[in-house]
Design a protein around this motif. Structure first.
Motif, short mmCIF file in Angstrom:
data_model
loop_
_atom_site.label_atom_id
_atom_site.label_comp_id
_atom_site.label_asym_id
_atom_site.label_seq_id
_atom_site.Cartn_x
_atom_site.Cartn_y
_atom_site.Cartn_z
N VAL A 36 0.84 -1.19 0.00
CA VAL A 36 0.00 0.00 0.00
C VAL A 36 0.88 1.25 0.00
CG1 VAL A 36 -1.72 1.33 1.31
CG2 VAL A 36 -1.98 -1.14 1.07
N LEU A 37 1.94 1.25 0.81
CA LEU A 37 2.84 2.40 0.85
C LEU A 37 3.48 2.64 -0.52
CD1 LEU A 37 4.17 4.62 2.55
CD2 LEU A 37 5.98 2.98 3.10
N GLN A 38 3.86 1.58 -1.17
CA GLN A 38 4.44 1.72 -2.51
C GLN A 38 3.39 2.28 -3.50
OE1 GLN A 38 5.93 -1.93 -4.19
NE2 GLN A 38 7.34 -0.83 -5.53
N ASP A 39 2.17 1.78 -3.41
CA ASP A 39 1.09 2.31 -4.26
C ASP A 39 0.87 3.80 -4.00
OD1 ASP A 39 0.74 -0.21 -5.33
OD2 ASP A 39 -1.02 -0.69 -4.09
N VAL A 40 0.95 4.20 -2.74
CA VAL A 40 0.77 5.61 -2.39
C VAL A 40 1.91 6.43 -2.97
CG1 VAL A 40 0.73 7.27 -0.49
CG2 VAL A 40 -0.57 5.15 -0.30
N ALA A 41 3.14 5.95 -2.84
CA ALA A 41 4.30 6.68 -3.38
C ALA A 41 4.14 6.91 -4.88
CB ALA A 41 5.58 5.93 -3.07
N VAL A 45 3.59 10.63 -6.78
CA VAL A 45 4.43 11.14 -7.88
C VAL A 45 3.59 11.38 -9.13
CG1 VAL A 45 6.34 10.57 -9.43
CG2 VAL A 45 6.56 10.13 -6.98
N GLU A 46 2.69 10.44 -9.43
CA GLU A 46 1.87 10.58 -10.63
C GLU A 46 0.89 11.74 -10.57
OE1 GLU A 46 0.10 6.71 -11.11
OE2 GLU A 46 1.82 5.97 -12.25
N SER A 47 0.42 12.09 -9.36
CA SER A 47 -0.56 13.17 -9.26
C SER A 47 0.03 14.44 -8.67
CB SER A 47 -1.76 12.70 -8.44
OG SER A 47 -1.36 12.26 -7.17
N PHE A 48 1.36 14.51 -8.59
CA PHE A 48 2.01 15.68 -8.00
C PHE A 48 1.65 16.97 -8.74
CE2 PHE A 48 5.63 18.54 -7.15
CZ PHE A 48 5.55 18.58 -5.77
N HIS A 49 1.37 16.87 -10.02
CA HIS A 49 0.98 18.05 -10.81
C HIS A 49 -0.29 18.71 -10.25
CE1 HIS A 49 -1.46 14.85 -12.56
NE2 HIS A 49 -2.32 15.80 -12.88
N ALA A 50 -1.12 17.94 -9.54
CA ALA A 50 -2.36 18.48 -8.98
C ALA A 50 -2.17 19.07 -7.58
CB ALA A 50 -3.42 17.38 -8.92
N TYR A 51 -0.98 18.90 -7.02
CA TYR A 51 -0.69 19.41 -5.67
C TYR A 51 -0.54 20.93 -5.70
CZ TYR A 51 2.09 20.71 -1.62
OH TYR A 51 2.57 21.34 -0.50
#
Length: 173
Positions: A36-41, A45-51
């Motif tokens: 789960v932690l790996q999935d979150v990481a 990264v994949e959605s960082f553009h929305a941060y």
């Protein structure tokens, strides 16, 4: 590595302990926790553009973790010891609040360290910046190891009181 990925990596490195603790509070199996932690990481990264860089990163990352944990729990829905969505939401809020408190305490520590002077500042620098043990510090500044240990203890107590004072001042204002 592009600058966006570099920023995401920096932010994730700081947030990872809090996110990991949140996941561990919900996911019992340590192998599943790692997955789960790996999935979150990856999702971070994949959605960082929305941060939004004007908002705190840790709560944002915990929000992503909450969704990933929800996905994990739905897959494990037959397990009678799985938390429901409300329990996970309460845990996410608690971890967010803890992360904010730790962040504030870290800021206060930086302020308090900046107010140290003379021997106290030198001792703390040698111990924590230079990673020297009391015996090595003692030979470096002509003190006994026992005196160094006692002086460090007093400085740490002074820092603790300074942080507590700043917490009280902040909560009063």
């Amino acid at each position: 590595m592009d600058e966006t990925t570099r920023q995401a990596t920096r932010q994730w490195t700081l947030a990872q302990p809090a996110v990991s603790a949140f996941i561990a509070s919900v996911v019992r199996d340590f192998r599943d926790r790692d997955d789960v932690l790996q999935d979150v990481a990856v999702a971070v990264v994949e959605s960082f553009h929305a941060y939004d860089p004007n908002s705190p990163f840790i709560p944002w990352a915990i929000g992503i973790a909450r969704r990933q944990v929800g996905t994990y729990l739905r897959r494990r829905s037959r397990d009678p010891l799985v938390f429901d969505d409300d329990a996970v939401a309460c845990l996410a809020i608690a971890f967010h609040e803890q992360a904010q408190e730790r962040s504030a305490a870290h800021d206060y520590l930086q302020d308090c360290l900046g107010s140290l002077e003379g021997r106290a500042k030198k001792l703390i620098g040698l111990r924590y910046r230079d990673d020297m043990k009391p015996a090595a510090i003692a030979s470096h500044i002509d003190m006994t190891p026992n005196a160094v240990a006692k002086a460090l203890q007093r400085v740490r107590e002074q820092l603790k009181e300074c942080i507590q004072r700043k917490v009280v001042e902040a909560s009063a204002s």
